[in-house]
Design a protein around this motif. Structure first.
Motif, PDB file in Angstrom:
ATOM      1  N   LEU A 155     -37.209 -22.737 -41.442  1.00  0.00           N
ATOM      2  CA  LEU A 155     -38.626 -23.098 -41.376  1.00  0.00           C
ATOM      3  C   LEU A 155     -38.815 -24.614 -41.474  1.00  0.00           C
ATOM      4  CD1 LEU A 155     -40.088 -20.272 -43.630  1.00  0.00           C
ATOM      5  CD2 LEU A 155     -40.352 -20.497 -41.139  1.00  0.00           C
ATOM      6  N   LEU A 156     -38.001 -25.253 -42.298  1.00  0.00           N
ATOM      7  CA  LEU A 156     -38.073 -26.708 -42.442  1.00  0.00           C
ATOM      8  C   LEU A 156     -37.711 -27.400 -41.128  1.00  0.00           C
ATOM      9  CD1 LEU A 156     -38.379 -29.164 -44.401  1.00  0.00           C
ATOM     10  CD2 LEU A 156     -35.908 -28.937 -44.811  1.00  0.00           C
ATOM     11  N   LEU A 157     -36.596 -26.991 -40.522  1.00  0.00           N
ATOM     12  CA  LEU A 157     -36.126 -27.636 -39.291  1.00  0.00           C
ATOM     13  C   LEU A 157     -37.059 -27.394 -38.112  1.00  0.00           C
ATOM     14  CD1 LEU A 157     -32.268 -27.080 -39.447  1.00  0.00           C
ATOM     15  CD2 LEU A 157     -33.578 -29.122 -40.051  1.00  0.00           C
ATOM     16  N   THR A 158     -37.763 -26.281 -38.118  1.00  0.00           N
ATOM     17  CA  THR A 158     -38.674 -25.971 -37.012  1.00  0.00           C
ATOM     18  C   THR A 158     -40.111 -26.411 -37.322  1.00  0.00           C
ATOM     19  OG1 THR A 158     -38.956 -23.711 -37.865  1.00  0.00           O
ATOM     20  CG2 THR A 158     -37.276 -24.041 -36.156  1.00  0.00           C
ATOM     21  N   HIS A 159     -40.262 -27.155 -38.417  1.00  0.00           N
ATOM     22  CA  HIS A 159     -41.555 -27.748 -38.812  1.00  0.00           C
ATOM     23  C   HIS A 159     -42.630 -26.706 -39.099  1.00  0.00           C
ATOM     24  CE1 HIS A 159     -39.917 -31.677 -37.956  1.00  0.00           C
ATOM     25  NE2 HIS A 159     -39.442 -31.177 -36.823  1.00  0.00           N
ATOM     26  N   ASN A 160     -42.220 -25.508 -39.495  1.00  0.00           N
ATOM     27  CA  ASN A 160     -43.181 -24.458 -39.807  1.00  0.00           C
ATOM     28  C   ASN A 160     -43.707 -24.522 -41.234  1.00  0.00           C
ATOM     29  OD1 ASN A 160     -43.576 -22.655 -37.430  1.00  0.00           O
ATOM     30  ND2 ASN A 160     -41.342 -22.703 -37.484  1.00  0.00           N
ATOM     31  N   VAL A 161     -43.128 -25.396 -42.076  1.00  0.00           N
ATOM     32  CA  VAL A 161     -43.638 -25.548 -43.436  1.00  0.00           C
ATOM     33  C   VAL A 161     -44.165 -26.961 -43.688  1.00  0.00           C
ATOM     34  CG1 VAL A 161     -42.289 -23.680 -44.483  1.00  0.00           C
ATOM     35  CG2 VAL A 161     -41.300 -25.973 -44.318  1.00  0.00           C
ATOM     36  N   ASP A 162     -44.345 -27.722 -42.637  1.00  0.00           N
ATOM     37  CA  ASP A 162     -44.824 -29.097 -42.803  1.00  0.00           C
ATOM     38  C   ASP A 162     -46.144 -29.158 -43.569  1.00  0.00           C
ATOM     39  OD1 ASP A 162     -42.592 -29.930 -41.431  1.00  0.00           O
ATOM     40  OD2 ASP A 162     -43.674 -30.618 -39.650  1.00  0.00           O
TER      41      ASP A 162
END
Length: 195
Positions: A155-162
């Motif tokens: 989720l971090l790498l795919t910017h889903n928790v930005d």
């Protein structure tokens, strides 16, 4: 384009790996081409094949390198939540490796270097749950912990928790998640929630 002098003294293998990691980080593993990597390294289109045979061989080498780096990153702590933090740290520091490592369809599953590196990383992951007290099924606890760390890293790498992270450090945020789920420490409600 990398000049021929940049890979002298036998560095062509590393030059191709580095170029491949750059391509994967920006365009994904599907964009890899040995011909393009040869062009970037300034060598004949057949030169990378000497080291990797084909695209699958190159991706397998990247995965093996990644598992080795993951094992090194996880080593040195016995605390389960800290191993999770280190897992997230590895993914953030090596996003191209992380993209390739967990896609078995891209890899040569029987490659000895890959198998050895995967086993080193798995041993480090297992060591994190080996000392847990009161856990009847360490394997299930290990999969739960791995799922949390791997899921958060993805989720971090795919910017889903930005949005959820805001300006918080991802490692500290993961520590809070791990504490919530594994230590039973619920986060305090914020005053913005009316509590």
């Amino acid at each position: 384009m990398t000049s021929r002098s940049s890979y002298h003294h036998g560095d062509l293998r590393q030059a191709v790996l580095a170029a491949a990691l750059d391509v994967i980080a920006t365009e994904g593993p599907g964009a890899l081409s040995l011909r393009d990597l040869a062009r970037r390294a300034g060598v004949s289109h057949a030169a990378p094949a000497h080291h990797f045979k084909d695209r699958t061989g190159l991706l397998t080498a990247i995965a093996a390198q990644g598992y080795g780096l993951l094992a090194e990153t996880l080593a040195g702590t016995t605390e389960l939540s800290e191993r999770g933090v280190r897992y997230v740290r590895f993914a953030a520091a090596h996003p191209a490796h992380f993209q390739v490592m967990f896609q078995p369809g891209l890899l040569r599953a029987d490659d000895p270097d890959l198998l050895a590196a995967k086993e080193r990383a798995a041993a480090e992951l297992r060591a994190g749950v080996a000392g847990l007290e009161g856990v009847p099924d360490a394997r299930t606890a290990g999969i739960a912990a791995w799922s949390l760390a791997h899921g958060f890293a993805t989720l971090l790498l795919t910017h889903n928790v930005d949005a959820a992270l805001g300006d918080r450090n991802p490692e500290e945020y993961f520590r809070a998640l791990a504490g919530l789920l594994f230590d039973g420490r619920a986060p305090r409600p914020s005053t913005a929630d009316g509590a």
